[in-house]
Design an enzyme around this catalytic site. Structure first.
Site, PDB file in Angstrom:
ATOM      1  N   HIS A 142      -7.505  -0.863   5.544  1.00  9.46           N
ATOM      2  CA  HIS A 142      -6.461   0.066   6.014  1.00  9.46           C
ATOM      3  C   HIS A 142      -6.339   1.189   4.991  1.00  9.46           C
ATOM      4  CE1 HIS A 142      -2.822   1.381   8.058  1.00  9.46           C
ATOM      5  NE2 HIS A 142      -2.131   1.277   6.935  1.00  9.46           N
ATOM      6  N   ASP A 148      -0.043  -3.725   6.373  1.00 11.36           N
ATOM      7  CA  ASP A 148      -0.672  -3.212   7.592  1.00 11.36           C
ATOM      8  C   ASP A 148      -2.112  -3.710   7.728  1.00 11.36           C
ATOM      9  OD1 ASP A 148       1.656  -1.869   8.099  1.00 11.36           O
ATOM     10  OD2 ASP A 148       0.842   0.134   7.726  1.00 11.36           O
ATOM     11  N   ASP A 196       5.864   4.831   4.965  1.00 12.45           N
ATOM     12  CA  ASP A 196       6.738   3.884   5.661  1.00 12.45           C
ATOM     13  C   ASP A 196       6.804   2.540   4.937  1.00 12.45           C
ATOM     14  OD1 ASP A 196       3.978   3.667   6.649  1.00 12.45           O
ATOM     15  OD2 ASP A 196       4.752   2.167   8.053  1.00 12.45           O
ATOM     16  N   HIS A 197       6.091   2.424   3.799  1.00 12.25           N
ATOM     17  CA  HIS A 197       6.128   1.188   3.002  1.00 12.25           C
ATOM     18  C   HIS A 197       6.745   1.386   1.626  1.00 12.25           C
ATOM     19  CE1 HIS A 197       3.560  -1.091   5.867  1.00 12.25           C
ATOM     20  NE2 HIS A 197       3.352   0.143   6.264  1.00 12.25           N
ATOM     21  N   HIS A 211       1.403   3.973   1.882  1.00 11.61           N
ATOM     22  CA  HIS A 211       1.945   4.774   2.989  1.00 11.61           C
ATOM     23  C   HIS A 211       3.469   4.887   2.908  1.00 11.61           C
ATOM     24  CE1 HIS A 211      -1.925   4.093   5.538  1.00 11.61           C
ATOM     25  NE2 HIS A 211      -2.032   5.128   4.720  1.00 11.61           N
ATOM     26  N   HIS A 237       5.011  -4.450  10.713  1.00  8.27           N
ATOM     27  CA  HIS A 237       5.408  -3.713  11.926  1.00  8.27           C
ATOM     28  C   HIS A 237       5.617  -4.656  13.108  1.00  8.27           C
ATOM     29  CE1 HIS A 237       4.690   0.483  10.569  1.00  8.27           C
ATOM     30  NE2 HIS A 237       3.756  -0.067   9.805  1.00  8.27           N
ATOM     31  N   HIS A 296       0.841  -1.197   0.000  1.00 10.44           N
ATOM     32  CA  HIS A 296       0.000   0.000   0.000  1.00 10.44           C
ATOM     33  C   HIS A 296       0.876   1.247   0.000  1.00 10.44           C
ATOM     34  CE1 HIS A 296       0.745  -0.453   4.317  1.00 10.44           C
ATOM     35  NE2 HIS A 296       0.212   0.736   4.560  1.00 10.44           N
TER      36      HIS A 296
HETATM   37 FE    FE Z   1       2.812   0.946   8.081  1.00 10.68          FE
HETATM   38 ZN    ZN Z   2       0.040   1.740   6.502  1.00  6.53          ZN
END
Ligand code: FE
Ligand code: ZN
Length: 258
Positions: free
Chosen positions: A113, A130, A59-60, A57, A168, A55
């Site tokens: 999400h 996530d 942080d990905h 985001h 995570h 996805h």
């Molecule tokens: Fe994340």
């Molecule tokens: Zn995420």
């Protein structure tokens, strides 16, 4: 035989790496940063062959531009979403992909999400970003609780031997909430104990086994747990039903974490 390992990144992310020394290449999932991947590749003398993205985001996907610059031949798989600008292959539900190092995955759309989140299942592994965490699940940002529940239902149907590779390290924080919901769940108590031991040694608590999650993760136990376990919001009882049970759990977790 490829080897699997989680590369710690950012604050509490894992970038999963599947490396094949014989083939001389590696695959990574959701590289939120480039450096941990570059360090791992250099250390093992491997090149990057494939990136799987779940996805949009940051942080990905944050490390993707840099990795694509260093490894222009790497194949980059992502769902159709303009918020993921760099990809070479766009995937959708049911797609079967064959990637290097020799691995086959099926794409599972798991919205909730985000509205385009996908998971990759294959080789006995599930890369679920996530959506599903050990002892928890992702926050419902763009979908409805019912959509998230439907996504988790699909993941719960995979073989119970599936290794859950979440993005995570949230197991202990999730465990605290899970224990508040089902204090008498022995599988949950055992999982928290083993996760504490692992974290004390700074070792990852992942991958998690689906069989263990089915026994301990409250978000996979909407049907299994008793009505008394559901933390209904005070003064408000939604109509009965599993989606309402899930929504109440997710809301309670959001408040628990805050
Ligand atoms: Fe994340
Ligand atoms: Zn995420």
């Amino acid at each position: 035989m490829p080897t699997l390992r989680p590369l710690p990144a950012l604050r509490d992310n894992y970038i999963w790496m599947l490396a094949d020394a014989t083939a001389g290449c590696a695959l990574v999932v959701d590289p939120g940063a480039a450096k941990p991947v570059l360090d791992a590749l250099t250390g093992a003398g491997l090149r990057l062959s494939t990136i799987l993205l779940t996805h949009h985001h940051a942080d990905h996907i944050g490390g993707v531009p840099e990795l694509a610059r260093r490894y222009p031949d790497a194949a980059i798989y992502a769902p159709r979403d303009s918020r993921i600008p760099v990809a070479t292959h766009r995937v959708a539900d049911g797609d079967a992909i064959h990637v290097a190092p020799a691995a086959d995955f099926t794409v599972i759309e798991v919205h909730g999400h985000t509205r385009t989140h996908v998971a990759y299942y294959g080789e006995g592994l599930l890369f679920c970003g996530d959506t599903l965490f050990s002892l928890g699940c992702g926050r419902v940002f763009e979908g409805t609780p019912a959509e998230m529940l439907a996504s988790l239902d699909r993941l719960a149907e995979l073989p119970t031997t599936t290794q859950i590779c979440c993005a995570h390290e949230y197991t202990l924080a999730n465990g605290a909430f899970a224990l508040s919901v089902e204090p008498g769940n022995h599988a949950l108590q055992a999982r928290i104990r083993s996760a504490r031991d692992l974290r004390a040694r700074n070792a990852p608590t992942l991958p998690a086994l689906l069989a263990d999650e089915l026994a301990a993760n409250p978000f996979l136990r909407v049907d299994a747990m008793g009505d008394a376990n559901i933390p209904w919001p005070t003064r408000f009882r939604p109509p009965p039903g599993r989606a309402a049970r899930f929504a109440a759990l997710r809301l309670a977790k959001d408040r628990f974490a805050a």
